[in-house]
Design a protein around this motif. Structure first.
Motif, PDB file in Angstrom:
ATOM      1  N   SER A   1       0.826  -1.217   0.000  1.00 29.88           N
ATOM      2  CA  SER A   1       0.000   0.000   0.000  1.00 29.88           C
ATOM      3  C   SER A   1       0.860   1.268   0.000  1.00 29.88           C
ATOM      4  N   MET A   2       2.171   1.100  -0.099  1.00 25.67           N
ATOM      5  CA  MET A   2       3.089   2.234  -0.061  1.00 25.67           C
ATOM      6  C   MET A   2       3.068   2.971  -1.401  1.00 25.67           C
ATOM      7  N   TRP A   3       3.132   4.296  -1.331  1.00 27.65           N
ATOM      8  CA  TRP A   3       3.253   5.113  -2.539  1.00 27.65           C
ATOM      9  C   TRP A   3       4.380   6.105  -2.341  1.00 27.65           C
ATOM     10  N   VAL A   4       5.340   6.089  -3.260  1.00 28.34           N
ATOM     11  CA  VAL A   4       6.483   7.008  -3.181  1.00 28.34           C
ATOM     12  C   VAL A   4       6.459   7.885  -4.422  1.00 28.34           C
ATOM     13  N   PRO A   5       6.248   9.203  -4.262  1.00 20.87           N
ATOM     14  CA  PRO A   5       6.191  10.092  -5.432  1.00 20.87           C
ATOM     15  C   PRO A   5       7.534  10.158  -6.142  1.00 20.87           C
ATOM     16  N   ARG A   6       7.459  10.373  -7.435  1.00 17.28           N
ATOM     17  CA  ARG A   6       8.674  10.387  -8.255  1.00 17.28           C
ATOM     18  C   ARG A   6       8.802  11.725  -8.969  1.00 17.28           C
ATOM     19  N   ASP A   7       9.968  12.343  -8.842  1.00 16.71           N
ATOM     20  CA  ASP A   7      10.181  13.654  -9.463  1.00 16.71           C
ATOM     21  C   ASP A   7      10.239  13.528 -10.981  1.00 16.71           C
ATOM     22  N   PRO A   8       9.655  14.495 -11.689  1.00 14.57           N
ATOM     23  CA  PRO A   8       9.742  14.474 -13.154  1.00 14.57           C
ATOM     24  C   PRO A   8      11.171  14.794 -13.607  1.00 14.57           C
ATOM     25  N   ILE A   9      11.481  14.368 -14.813  1.00 12.22           N
ATOM     26  CA  ILE A   9      12.799  14.621 -15.391  1.00 12.22           C
ATOM     27  C   ILE A   9      12.660  15.695 -16.465  1.00 12.22           C
ATOM     28  N   ALA A  10      13.509  16.704 -16.407  1.00  7.60           N
ATOM     29  CA  ALA A  10      13.496  17.757 -17.419  1.00  7.60           C
ATOM     30  C   ALA A  10      14.928  18.054 -17.835  1.00  7.60           C
ATOM     31  N   VAL A  11      15.134  18.193 -19.141  1.00  6.15           N
ATOM     32  CA  VAL A  11      16.437  18.602 -19.664  1.00  6.15           C
ATOM     33  C   VAL A  11      16.328  20.069 -20.061  1.00  6.15           C
ATOM     34  N   LEU A  12      17.089  20.919 -19.378  1.00  5.29           N
ATOM     35  CA  LEU A  12      17.008  22.356 -19.611  1.00  5.29           C
ATOM     36  C   LEU A  12      17.969  22.772 -20.721  1.00  5.29           C
ATOM     37  N   PRO A  13      17.592  23.807 -21.487  1.00  9.79           N
ATOM     38  CA  PRO A  13      18.506  24.309 -22.537  1.00  9.79           C
ATOM     39  C   PRO A  13      19.884  24.678 -21.979  1.00  9.79           C
ATOM     40  N   GLU A  14      19.916  25.180 -20.722  1.00 11.48           N
ATOM     41  CA  GLU A  14      21.204  25.562 -20.124  1.00 11.48           C
ATOM     42  C   GLU A  14      22.138  24.360 -19.983  1.00 11.48           C
ATOM     43  N   GLN A  15      21.568  23.167 -19.737  1.00 10.91           N
ATOM     44  CA  GLN A  15      22.398  21.969 -19.631  1.00 10.91           C
ATOM     45  C   GLN A  15      23.024  21.621 -20.972  1.00 10.91           C
ATOM     46  N   VAL A  16      22.241  21.793 -22.030  1.00 10.64           N
ATOM     47  CA  VAL A  16      22.765  21.518 -23.372  1.00 10.64           C
ATOM     48  C   VAL A  16      23.819  22.564 -23.736  1.00 10.64           C
ATOM     49  N   ASP A  17      23.568  23.825 -23.364  1.00 10.06           N
ATOM     50  CA  ASP A  17      24.561  24.880 -23.628  1.00 10.06           C
ATOM     51  C   ASP A  17      25.893  24.532 -22.956  1.00 10.06           C
ATOM     52  N   GLU A  18      25.836  24.053 -21.729  1.00 12.54           N
ATOM     53  CA  GLU A  18      27.054  23.698 -21.001  1.00 12.54           C
ATOM     54  C   GLU A  18      27.779  22.540 -21.687  1.00 12.54           C
ATOM     55  N   ALA A  19      27.016  21.551 -22.164  1.00 14.92           N
ATOM     56  CA  ALA A  19      27.629  20.424 -22.877  1.00 14.92           C
ATOM     57  C   ALA A  19      28.280  20.892 -24.177  1.00 14.92           C
ATOM     58  N   ILE A  20      27.636  21.836 -24.861  1.00 12.19           N
ATOM     59  CA  ILE A  20      28.198  22.396 -26.098  1.00 12.19           C
ATOM     60  C   ILE A  20      29.523  23.086 -25.802  1.00 12.19           C
ATOM     61  N   GLU A  21      29.556  23.861 -24.702  1.00  7.62           N
ATOM     62  CA  GLU A  21      30.790  24.577 -24.348  1.00  7.62           C
ATOM     63  C   GLU A  21      31.920  23.605 -24.024  1.00  7.62           C
ATOM     64  N   GLN A  22      31.587  22.523 -23.348  1.00  7.40           N
ATOM     65  CA  GLN A  22      32.611  21.510 -23.052  1.00  7.40           C
ATOM     66  C   GLN A  22      33.180  20.925 -24.341  1.00  7.40           C
ATOM     67  N   LEU A  23      32.309  20.690 -25.333  1.00  8.03           N
ATOM     68  CA  LEU A  23      32.770  20.181 -26.618  1.00  8.03           C
ATOM     69  C   LEU A  23      33.642  21.207 -27.340  1.00  8.03           C
ATOM     70  N   ARG A  24      33.273  22.469 -27.260  1.00  2.03           N
ATOM     71  CA  ARG A  24      34.086  23.512 -27.910  1.00  2.03           C
ATOM     72  C   ARG A  24      35.489  23.539 -27.331  1.00  2.03           C
ATOM     73  N   HIS A  25      35.597  23.389 -26.008  1.00  2.00           N
ATOM     74  CA  HIS A  25      36.924  23.358 -25.374  1.00  2.00           C
ATOM     75  C   HIS A  25      37.697  22.111 -25.811  1.00  2.00           C
ATOM     76  N   ARG A  26      36.980  20.980 -25.972  1.00  2.00           N
ATOM     77  CA  ARG A  26      37.641  19.742 -26.368  1.00  2.00           C
ATOM     78  C   ARG A  26      38.181  19.847 -27.799  1.00  2.00           C
ATOM     79  N   TYR A  27      37.464  20.576 -28.655  1.00  2.00           N
ATOM     80  CA  TYR A  27      37.875  20.694 -30.054  1.00  2.00           C
ATOM     81  C   TYR A  27      38.601  22.016 -30.339  1.00  2.00           C
ATOM     82  N   ALA A  28      39.035  22.706 -29.298  1.00  2.00           N
ATOM     83  CA  ALA A  28      39.718  23.994 -29.487  1.00  2.00           C
ATOM     84  C   ALA A  28      41.110  23.807 -30.080  1.00  2.00           C
ATOM     85  N   ASN A  29      41.560  24.798 -30.830  1.00  2.00           N
ATOM     86  CA  ASN A  29      42.954  24.842 -31.286  1.00  2.00           C
ATOM     87  C   ASN A  29      43.793  25.500 -30.198  1.00  2.00           C
TER      88      ASN A  29
END
Length: 444
Positions: free
Chosen positions: A120-148
């Motif tokens: 009879s137990m119920w444990v609520p579960r938080d929704p998952i959201a991917v924010l544009p800021e997270q993708v921006d941060e991943a893009i920046e990490q890639l830019r540094h990886r591919y930098a000259n």
């Protein structure tokens, strides 16, 4: 033989065993025969010295100990059979009396696990959201990886990459001696020692400089912790990053190549979402097991906690998990084995309690793993292994490998059942809004 049994807390049973004198005497006589065959008594051939002479020569205690070494395991096995006790580990033995022979055995038995009303137990579960800021941060990490990287003639700045000779010493001992160290100066990262990166900012190449710092209080060698140290630095080269422009041409450089920046962002969003889902599932499982633990009653013998501590120690020490490796580790952290075990005890107890709860749920829910499910899992791994398919099949398609897969599937199926129970309403339908949801990542 007289045997009494008393159940005591922490899943233990105390057996009091009294052995009849005739049996003790028979055991003493057998002990004498064994000792006589391997003892050289002056004036007698081996095995021919009478019992009185053996007792006088070796002492009564030696004869008794020889007898008890065989008699105690024998009467203990008979006692647990008579009392129908199922031990999970060896007992703690205590000699109460030798005349008459009375001993106490504290026997660790199977844990008691009583689940609460988890159905009879119920444990609520938080929704998952991917924010544009997270993708921006991943893009920046890639830019540094591919930098000259472009060589520059100027003082060091944050973000620069340098190649340098670095020597660090303290208390007459050399801690670091690298002739061609290469690393990036980042404000969120420690270089060799806390505070060194900050001291390097503004330095110029070609100038040998000496920097004075203090070793951290939690330094690996307790004899040097907190002591002053000297850092000799000679910078040979400074490079700065030249980041690629944020456009479709950059996307085509990344990984296997993406036709556009939008497609790259979509792939990064999917990767982030997958990682978030896994992280969310781990958090959710932790919430479930905590709720399960709060409503359950558990009792287990202390020896199981000690065994779990042993496992944690082996995991912490890795390949150096033998006695000498443990001694070296203790010297390095400046602790005794008892102190280290006490520190690990809460984590060991938590792991044990949660393992017992999951095992009980599996038992109640009749969780089983079939040979067909094991075969399917092997085929899945083989199909994903590509050129290493044959190696993967050899690794898992054998008794040990199949046992490992069976254990993994068993745990996974138990968790799946538990998650389905606590995330659903009591009519069996999943409550809307409790399952993970993802926002659609916009490419902006």
């Amino acid at each position: 033989m007289k045997v009494s049994a008393e159940r005591i807390p922490q899943s233990q049973v105390v057996l009091e065993i009294e052995v009849e004198p005739e049996r003790v005497e028979k055991s003493l006589d057998a002990a004498y025969q064994r000792l006589a065959r391997r003892t050289n008594v002056p004036g007698f051939r081996k095995g021919k010295a009478p019992r009185a002479m053996i007792e006088r020569y070796l002492g009564r205690d030696a004869l008794l100990q020889e007898a008890l070494d065989s008699l105690i395991p024998e009467v203990y096995r008979e006692a647990i059979d008579e009392q129908e006790i199922d031990p999970v580990e060896l007992p703690h033995m205590e000699m109460v009396s030798t005349d008459p022979l009375i001993m106490k055995a504290t026997v660790p038995v199977r844990p008691t696990v009583e689940l609460g009303d988890y159905q009879s137990m119920w444990v609520p579960r938080d929704p998952i959201a991917v924010l544009p800021e997270q993708v921006d941060e991943a893009i920046e990490q890639l830019r540094h990886r591919y930098a000259n990287l472009q060589p520059v003639n100027r003082p060091l700045k944050w973000g620069d990459i340098l190649r340098a000779e670095i020597a660090i010493s303290a208390d007459g001992r050399t801690l670091v001696d690298q002739k061609a160290a290469e690393f990036q100066l980042r404000e969120d990262a420690t270089v060799f020692l806390p505070g060194l990166a900050e001291k390097l900012v503004g330095r110029e190449k070609g100038k040998e400089e000496e920097i004075e710092l203090s070793l951290p209080e939690d330094f690996g060698d307790p004899d040097l912790a907190g002591k002053p140290c000297r850092c000799r630095v000679l910078i040979h080269e400074i490079k700065e990053e030249e980041l690629p422009p944020l456009d479709d041409s950059f996307a085509r450089q990344v990984g296997e190549g993406f036709p556009s920046l939008k497609k790259l962002r979509e792939r990064l969003a999917a990767d982030i979402r997958e990682a978030e889902q896994q992280s969310s599932l781990e958090r959710y499982r932790s919430q479930i097991i905590t709720a399960l633990e709060e409503s359950a009653r558990l009792e287990y013998p202390p020896v199981l906690v000690e065994k779990e501590i042993d496992r944690l120690l082996r995991e912490q020490l890795g390949p150096a998990g033998d006695a000498s490796g443990l001694e070296r580790f203790l010297r390095r952290v400046g602790k005794t084995e008892e102190q280290l075990r006490d520190e690990l005890r809460p984590a060991a107890e938590q792991r044990l309690r949660r393992s017992l709860l999951l095992s009980k749920v599996a038992e109640v829910e009749n969780i089983e793993v079939s040979d067909g499910e094991i075969d399917q899992d092997i085929e899945r791994m083989v199909a994903a292994a590509g050129p290493r398919a044959g190696e993967v099949r050899r690794l898992f398609d054998n008794p040990n490998g199949r046992d490992a897969i069976s254990g993994s599937l068993f745990t996974r199926k138990t968790w799946d059942r538990l998650v389905s129970i606590v995330s659903a309403d009591k009519s069996g339908a999943v409550v809307e809004g409790d399952t993970p949801t993802e926002s659609t990542e916009s490419s902006g």
